[in-house]
Design a protein around this motif. Structure first.
Motif, short mmCIF file in Angstrom:
data_model
loop_
_atom_site.label_atom_id
_atom_site.label_comp_id
_atom_site.label_asym_id
_atom_site.label_seq_id
_atom_site.Cartn_x
_atom_site.Cartn_y
_atom_site.Cartn_z
N PRO A 127 0.81 -1.22 0.00
CA PRO A 127 0.00 0.00 0.00
C PRO A 127 0.85 1.27 0.00
CG PRO A 127 0.06 -0.96 2.19
CD PRO A 127 0.83 -1.89 1.31
N SER A 128 0.28 2.36 -0.53
CA SER A 128 0.93 3.67 -0.47
C SER A 128 0.27 4.48 0.63
CB SER A 128 0.79 4.40 -1.81
OG SER A 128 1.01 5.78 -1.61
N LEU A 129 0.98 4.65 1.74
CA LEU A 129 0.41 5.45 2.84
C LEU A 129 0.34 6.92 2.45
CD1 LEU A 129 2.03 3.68 5.92
CD2 LEU A 129 -0.34 3.55 5.14
N GLU A 130 1.22 7.32 1.55
CA GLU A 130 1.17 8.70 1.04
C GLU A 130 -0.21 8.95 0.42
OE1 GLU A 130 4.21 10.72 1.10
OE2 GLU A 130 2.68 12.26 0.78
N GLN A 131 -0.65 8.03 -0.43
CA GLN A 131 -1.95 8.17 -1.07
C GLN A 131 -3.08 8.10 -0.04
OE1 GLN A 131 -3.49 4.76 -3.19
NE2 GLN A 131 -4.65 6.02 -4.63
N ILE A 132 -3.00 7.11 0.83
CA ILE A 132 -4.10 6.86 1.77
C ILE A 132 -4.28 8.04 2.71
CG2 ILE A 132 -4.91 5.36 3.64
CD1 ILE A 132 -3.35 3.05 2.31
N VAL A 133 -3.21 8.44 3.38
CA VAL A 133 -3.29 9.52 4.38
C VAL A 133 -3.84 10.79 3.74
CG1 VAL A 133 -1.86 11.05 5.81
CG2 VAL A 133 -1.54 8.56 5.92
N GLY A 134 -3.45 11.03 2.49
CA GLY A 134 -3.91 12.24 1.80
C GLY A 134 -5.41 12.28 1.56
N HIS A 135 -6.06 11.11 1.56
CA HIS A 135 -7.50 11.06 1.28
C HIS A 135 -8.35 11.05 2.55
CE1 HIS A 135 -7.77 10.78 -3.03
NE2 HIS A 135 -6.85 9.83 -3.07
N MET A 136 -7.71 11.02 3.73
CA MET A 136 -8.51 10.82 4.93
C MET A 136 -9.05 12.13 5.50
SD MET A 136 -8.32 7.61 4.87
CE MET A 136 -9.32 7.23 6.31
N ALA A 137 -10.27 12.04 6.08
CA ALA A 137 -10.88 13.18 6.77
C ALA A 137 -10.26 13.31 8.16
CB ALA A 137 -12.39 12.94 6.89
N LEU A 138 -10.59 14.38 8.84
CA LEU A 138 -10.19 14.53 10.24
C LEU A 138 -10.72 13.32 11.04
CD1 LEU A 138 -8.90 16.71 12.21
CD2 LEU A 138 -11.26 17.37 12.73
N GLY A 139 -9.85 12.67 11.80
CA GLY A 139 -10.28 11.50 12.59
C GLY A 139 -10.42 10.23 11.77
N GLY A 140 -9.84 10.21 10.58
CA GLY A 140 -9.97 9.04 9.70
C GLY A 140 -9.23 7.82 10.26
N ARG A 141 -9.78 6.64 9.96
CA ARG A 141 -9.16 5.38 10.43
C ARG A 141 -8.75 4.54 9.22
NH1 ARG A 141 -14.01 7.23 11.72
NH2 ARG A 141 -15.11 5.27 12.14
N ILE A 142 -7.53 4.03 9.29
CA ILE A 142 -6.96 3.24 8.20
C ILE A 142 -6.79 1.80 8.69
CG2 ILE A 142 -4.93 2.97 6.71
CD1 ILE A 142 -4.45 6.06 7.30
N VAL A 143 -7.32 0.86 7.94
CA VAL A 143 -7.17 -0.56 8.31
C VAL A 143 -6.19 -1.20 7.33
CG1 VAL A 143 -8.34 -2.77 8.63
CG2 VAL A 143 -9.54 -0.64 9.18
N ILE A 144 -5.14 -1.77 7.87
CA ILE A 144 -4.08 -2.42 7.07
C ILE A 144 -4.00 -3.87 7.52
CG2 ILE A 144 -1.57 -2.52 6.70
CD1 ILE A 144 -2.44 0.04 5.61
N MET A 145 -4.09 -4.82 6.56
CA MET A 145 -4.08 -6.22 7.00
C MET A 145 -3.40 -7.15 6.00
SD MET A 145 -6.57 -6.54 4.79
CE MET A 145 -7.24 -8.19 4.86
N ALA A 146 -2.54 -6.59 5.13
CA ALA A 146 -1.83 -7.42 4.17
C ALA A 146 -0.45 -6.83 3.90
CB ALA A 146 -2.62 -7.51 2.87
N GLY A 147 0.47 -7.68 3.46
CA GLY A 147 1.79 -7.17 3.05
C GLY A 147 2.87 -7.33 4.09
N ARG A 148 3.23 -8.58 4.38
CA ARG A 148 4.23 -8.82 5.43
C ARG A 148 5.58 -8.20 5.11
NH1 ARG A 148 3.06 -13.70 8.82
NH2 ARG A 148 0.84 -13.96 8.57
#
Ligand SMILES: NC(=O)c1ccc[n+]([C@@H]2O[C@H](COP(=O)([O-])OP(=O)(O)OC[C@H]3O[C@@H](n4cnc5c(N)ncnc54)[C@H](OP(=O)(O)O)[C@@H]3O)[C@@H](O)[C@H]2O)c1
Length: 330
Positions: free
Chosen positions: A223-244
């Motif tokens: 995953p690209s956290l750069e992309q994900i974090v940029g799309h989140m609202a205030l108080g957004g929650r990110i679920v990550i569960m793959a990619g050892r």
């Protein structure tokens, strides 16, 4: 009994299909005549040795099962012969797997199968359904009216996340690798689907949630956290569960200044009572028709090696040839 098993980790072709002794249920165990099992990426990681766990010898592959109780150990209180059951979390942490005609399973990992739900469907939602429930309710605490993105809305986990988030009352956007998969994701309850091969995903997300997303469920292994974090609202929650092996960079500035949180988890670490709570909701939603198994194909148990090869091509090589679960029947 017939079973699909390995003597040691190796490629899909190291799975043998043949006779093994029938298991005898221990004091807390239920002997299940298996009606259906389903393949998960973790099955292939364990079989290949990519994920190392203590394994019985021979090791029967597989985590998920559904079937009918034919015998119980003396300490079993939850089930009796004739009951239909489903479950997951087998073949892990030293436990024997499920890809066989019979499986002896601790009662704590089994749940009643609702009337009208087939073994195929119950096996197909087992591990992926519990995973989706843990991430959405225990961790991200998704609420009605919130917006959620899940990557891969027709995948094993993704199809459960779409349906559960829709049932909770959230607005759901998901991605799809083909027009057919986009239509399937809409039928599962996605409010918007972006075809990532032909459309601009970032633009579609901004249109869908101009104020940012409340929850992002990532299924990609890089995953690209750069992309994900940029799309989140205030108080957004990110679920990550793959990619050892993944080591993405976390853009700390926009992450903490928008009160974001990241949840990472592996479903097999969840205690039996947590998984049982998830199973209770899954059973209710299955019975009400709010959750349906997304099954790509049904194969014979004797084809376990081919099923592992197909799953592995999708998980590791991202071939996108699957749309949901591979179910096998003994
Ligand atoms: N932590 C846990 O407890 C847990 C539990 C279950 C699974 N997992 C992990 O979660 C991952 C997904 O598992 P799964 O069972 O859902 O697998 P799956 O059924 O094979 O689904 C994978 C999804 O990824 C999508 N995809 C593939 N390539 C893509 C790309 N380049 N861009 C966007 N999407 C793409 C596919 O959609 P398209 O075909 O539309 O591209 C498909 O929907 C695996 O890595 C698995 O190991 C972890």
């Amino acid at each position: 009994m017939k079973a699909a098993y390995i003597h040691q980790p190796g490629p899909p072709e190291s799975i043998l299909y043949g006779d093994l002794p029938d298991p005898t249920p221990g004091p807390q165990q239920v002997l299940v005549r298996v009606g259906a099992v389903a393949v998960n990426p973790i099955d292939t990681y364990i079989r290949s040795g990519m994920v190392q766990m203590p394994l019985p010898t021979p090791y029967i592959v597989g985590c998920d099962l559904a079937g009918t109780v034919i015998d119980v150990g003396p300490g079993v209180t939850l089930f009796k012969p004739g009951d239909r059951v489903w479950g997951s979390n087998q073949g892990l942490k030293g436990r024997q797997g499920t890809f066989a005609q019979l499986a002896a399973v601790d009662q704590q990992w089994l749940y009643p199968t609702p009337e009208g739900v087939s073994d195929r469907e119950a096996a197909a939602v087992a591990l992926v359904g519990i995973t989706a429930h843990l991430g959405l309710l225990r961790d991200a605490q998704l609420k009605a009216g919130e917006s959620l993105l899940v990557r891969g809305g027709t995948g094993g986990v993704g199809s459960c996340v779409v349906q559960m988030a829709h049932t909770i009352g959230a607005r759901v956007i998901t991605t799809a690798g083909s027009p057919e998969k986009a239509q399937a994701a809409s039928r599962l309850g996605a409010d918007a689907v972006v075809s990532y091969r032909s459309e601009d995903v970032d633009e579609a997300i901004r249109r869908f949630a101009p104020g940012g997303l409340d929850v992002w469920w990532e299924t990609l292994r890089e995953p690209s956290l750069e992309q994900i974090v940029g799309h989140m609202a205030l108080g957004g929650r990110i679920v990550i569960m793959a990619g050892r092996e993944a080591r993405p960079v976390l853009p700390i500035g926009p992450f903490y200044t928008k009160d974001q949180r990241i949840f990472g988890f592996a479903m097999f670490n969840a205690a039996p009572d947590q998984q049982r709570r998830a199973a209770a909701d899954i059973n209710r939603w299955l019975a009400e028709g709010k959750l349906r198994a997304k099954i790509d194909r049904v194969m014979r148990l004797s084809e376990a090696a081919a099923a592992h090869r197909l799953q592995e091509e999708n998980t590791l090589l991202m071939k996108s040839t699957l749309s949901g679960k591979i179910v096998l029947e003994p």
